[in-house]
Design an enzyme around this catalytic site. Structure first.
Site, PDB file in Angstrom:
ATOM      1  N   HIS A 113       0.835  -1.205   0.000  1.00 12.37           N
ATOM      2  CA  HIS A 113       0.000   0.000   0.000  1.00 12.37           C
ATOM      3  C   HIS A 113       0.863   1.246   0.000  1.00 12.37           C
ATOM      4  CE1 HIS A 113       0.338   0.946   4.381  1.00 12.37           C
ATOM      5  NE2 HIS A 113       0.430  -0.358   4.520  1.00 12.37           N
TER       6      HIS A 113
ATOM      7  N   ASP B  82      -0.440   4.416   0.773  1.00 14.93           N
ATOM      8  CA  ASP B  82      -0.906   5.463   1.690  1.00 14.93           C
ATOM      9  C   ASP B  82      -0.190   5.282   3.026  1.00 14.93           C
ATOM     10  OD1 ASP B  82      -2.304   3.026   2.176  1.00 14.93           O
ATOM     11  OD2 ASP B  82      -3.784   4.110   3.374  1.00 14.93           O
TER      12      ASP B  82
ATOM     13  N   ASP C 250       6.251   1.362   6.638  1.00 21.20           N
ATOM     14  CA  ASP C 250       4.837   0.979   6.430  1.00 21.20           C
ATOM     15  C   ASP C 250       4.202   1.893   5.397  1.00 21.20           C
ATOM     16  OD1 ASP C 250       2.295  -0.027   6.644  1.00 21.20           O
ATOM     17  OD2 ASP C 250       1.846   0.946   8.530  1.00 21.20           O
TER      18      ASP C 250
ATOM     19  N   GLU D  84      -5.172   1.561   2.573  1.00 15.59           N
ATOM     20  CA  GLU D  84      -4.986   0.508   3.570  1.00 15.59           C
ATOM     21  C   GLU D  84      -5.144   1.014   4.989  1.00 15.59           C
ATOM     22  OE1 GLU D  84      -3.235  -2.408   6.278  1.00 15.59           O
ATOM     23  OE2 GLU D  84      -2.598  -0.356   6.026  1.00 15.59           O
ATOM     24  N   GLU D  85      -4.624   2.206   5.251  1.00 20.84           N
ATOM     25  CA  GLU D  85      -4.683   2.746   6.616  1.00 20.84           C
ATOM     26  C   GLU D  85      -6.085   3.262   6.949  1.00 20.84           C
ATOM     27  OE1 GLU D  85      -2.312   1.989   8.360  1.00 20.84           O
ATOM     28  OE2 GLU D  85      -0.438   2.066   7.240  1.00 20.84           O
TER      29      GLU D  85
ATOM     30  N   ASP E 125       4.126  -6.347   4.497  1.00 21.17           N
ATOM     31  CA  ASP E 125       3.455  -5.235   5.191  1.00 21.17           C
ATOM     32  C   ASP E 125       3.317  -5.556   6.676  1.00 21.17           C
ATOM     33  OD1 ASP E 125       2.117  -2.847   5.623  1.00 21.17           O
ATOM     34  OD2 ASP E 125       0.171  -3.626   4.998  1.00 21.17           O
TER      35      ASP E 125
ATOM     36  N   HIS F 274       3.028   2.948  13.182  1.00 23.28           N
ATOM     37  CA  HIS F 274       1.920   3.895  13.298  1.00 23.28           C
ATOM     38  C   HIS F 274       2.204   4.980  14.334  1.00 23.28           C
ATOM     39  CE1 HIS F 274      -1.330   1.130  11.362  1.00 23.28           C
ATOM     40  NE2 HIS F 274      -0.237   1.237  10.647  1.00 23.28           N
TER      41      HIS F 274
HETATM   42 ZN   LIG Z   1       0.923  -1.236   6.333  1.00 20.83          ZN
END
Ligand SMILES: [Zn+2]
Ligand SMILES: *[C@@H]1O[C@H](CO)[C@@H](O)[C@H](O)[C@H]1NC(C)=O
Ligand SMILES: *[C@@H]1O[C@H](CO)[C@@H](O)[C@H](O)[C@H]1NC(C)=O
Length: 475
Positions: free
Chosen positions: A97, A99, A131, A165-166, A194, A444
């Site tokens: 991903h 994003d 990520d 994805e997020e 991921d 994150h």
């Molecule tokens: Zn991810």
């Protein structure tokens, strides 16, 4: 396995880091409509990279519009691309991903989150470095190396890159199912990079994820919020009822109290027990992550099993409850308790919901309250378990040995990556989770990083994996 390829990666790492720098500079935050155009820009960036490297059939799929609090905004495209189309070779589908999570300097970042910087410990710091821009670009680096060296890839490669994805992967599932017999028709296995190593020193391959069933239970009665000075002791209070029921869900030692839940859990065999013997994980890593020593289990094996292969129930919050500092004598008229169960093989989500609802209703009935309780499952995602004996895992294991000189740990995770299950179900092919970054990358959180060595060795690993796939015997 091509030594030329490994040498190329080693020699061209600065150019690969430049590629990552350009990608990190695009703040493709999917949860913020103000950044939606940046997410689109990131999709363009990847298409341009792929095009420049000679990828074929670069196409996009439009997931449609997103309803954002009543405002309709376009969803970023799913980017599809193909490198190599030789029917004699296996075809690996790569998902990633483009994003990222939100990031602001004010959140406590030590540098600008959208400017990739390398610190003295050779960590590449920037939002999305680990990520998932680093891993996505790792695949692109592999393609570049082969093109520059005039080598064909040992397998056909297909890309499926998403930009939401997020934010719940809106629209992705429908496209995966639609393309299962279309763009993805000839795929032999799926590889997703991921997730992360369990710790910071040893690579792993991940073959299982827990599912999650989320519940809301609403207790209500009074037509409006009441004052305890007037009504305290005269009415059944919703919060009291809710507490009584919530306290029956899980014991302080983590044991779920809902009857029948553990009957569905696949028994732990001695053989499985042994797979936990040599996993690179130590109690201090748990203590560090928790920020205290309040662990339930004292043995590493029990900690990992509790996280990976047994269910857990967590209480998350109470909507409608007074939570500001200070005293307030309100009696809330309606409260919604929220909890979730992390599920494992062979728990069936429908059965989990049935058992939970029956138990909660029974416990509520025992209270003899005149309030009402309503419980519903708001979301249920199934668990996923793959087979580490499958050729795609064997190939990845050999690739790790080749690049890192160590056998990878076989790990599971306690959380969910829903797209894993979607690919497996839609394509009926084995999915491999092959992480590039370390457990402490802070995916994150603030100061997200990808170690230079993980990016460089990780790029080698992805390439080496393709060579091992090509050498593996098909089944
Ligand atoms: Zn991810
Ligand atoms: C760790 O937990 C204890 C209680 O067991 C508490 O007194 C202490 O403040 C906690 N430490 C931190 C760093 O939160
Ligand atoms: C899924 O693939 C397996 C072989 O890997 C096959 O035996 C099975 O019939 C397939 N299932 C479906 C629904 O196509």
């Amino acid at each position: 396995m091509s030594d030329q390829f490994l040498e190329y990666v080693e020699k061209h790492q600065e150019a690969f880091i430049d590629r990552l720098r350009k990608a990190v500079a695009i703040p493709s935050v999917s949860s913020d409509p103000g950044h939606r155009q940046d997410v689109f820009r990131m999709a363009e960036f990847l298409q341009n990279e792929l095009k420049a490297l000679g990828a074929d059939n670069i196409e996009t799929r439009d997931p449609g519009m997103q309803d954002f609090n009543g405002q309709q905004i376009p969803l970023p495209p799913i980017v599809l691309a193909t490198v190599g189309n030789n029917p004699a070779k296996k075809t690996i589908l790569v998902y990633g991903h483009y994003d990222v999570q939100p990031a602001l300097k004010e959140d406590g970042w030590s540098t600008n989150p959208f400017e990739l910087v390398e610190d003295e410990q050779q960590r590449l710091i920037g939002r999305g470095s680990s990520d998932d821009k680093g891993p996505v670009l790792g695949w692109i680096n592999v393609v570049e190396a082969h093109k520059s060296l005039g080598l064909e890839l040992p397998v056909n490669l297909k890309f499926c890159l998403e930009g939401m994805e997020e934010s719940g992967s809106e629209g992705l599932d429908a496209i995966i199912y639609k393309e299962a017999k279309g763009y993805f028709a000839d795929v032999d296995a799926v590889c997703i990079s991921d997730n992360y190593w369990l710790g910071t020193t040893k690579p792993c391959l991940t073959y299982g994820l827990r599912g999650v069933s989320y519940f809301h239970m609403t207790v209500k009665g009074p037509a409006r919020d009441l004052h305890s000075g007037v009504f305290g002791g005269t009415v059944h209070e919703p919060m009291t009822d809710l507490f009584a029921v919530m306290s029956k869900l899980v014991a302080p030692n983590g044991k779920i109290q809902v009857p029948g839940i553990y009957d569905m859990v696949r028994p732990l065999t001695e053989e499985e027990q042994r797979t936990y013997d040599n996993i690179a994980f130590e109690m201090h890593e748990l203590h560090g992550a928790v920020g205290n020593t309040t662990n339930i289990h004292d043995e590493v094996r029990d900690v990992l099993q509790a996280r990976w292969r047994f269910p857990s129930l967590s209480l998350h919050g109470i909507e409608g409850a007074f939570y500001n500092p200070g005293d307030k004598t309100v009696v809330p008229a309606k409260v919604i308790g929220k909890f979730s169960i992390r599920t494992v093989p062979d728990m069936k989500p429908e059965k989990v919901t049935e058992l939970v609802c029956k138990y909660v209703n029974d416990e509520f009935a025992k209270l003899g309250s005149k309030n009402s309780l309503e419980i519903k499952c708001s979301h249920a995602g199934n668990h996923w378990l793959s087979s580490p004996d499958h050729w795609t895992y064997v190939a990845a294991s050999k690739a790790v040995e080749r690049v890192y000189n160590v056998k990878p740990d076989l790990t599971r995770e306690g959380g969910s990556i829903p797209v894993t299950l979607s690919f497996q179900d839609a394509l009926n092919k084995t999915v491999l989770l092959l992480p590039m970054g370390r457990g402490d990358d802070g995916a994150h959180s603030i100061n997200e990083k990808l170690d230079r060595s993980n990016y460089v060795q990780g790029t080698k690993l992805l390439g080496a994996y393709l060579y091992e796939v090509a050498a593996a015997k098909a089944e």
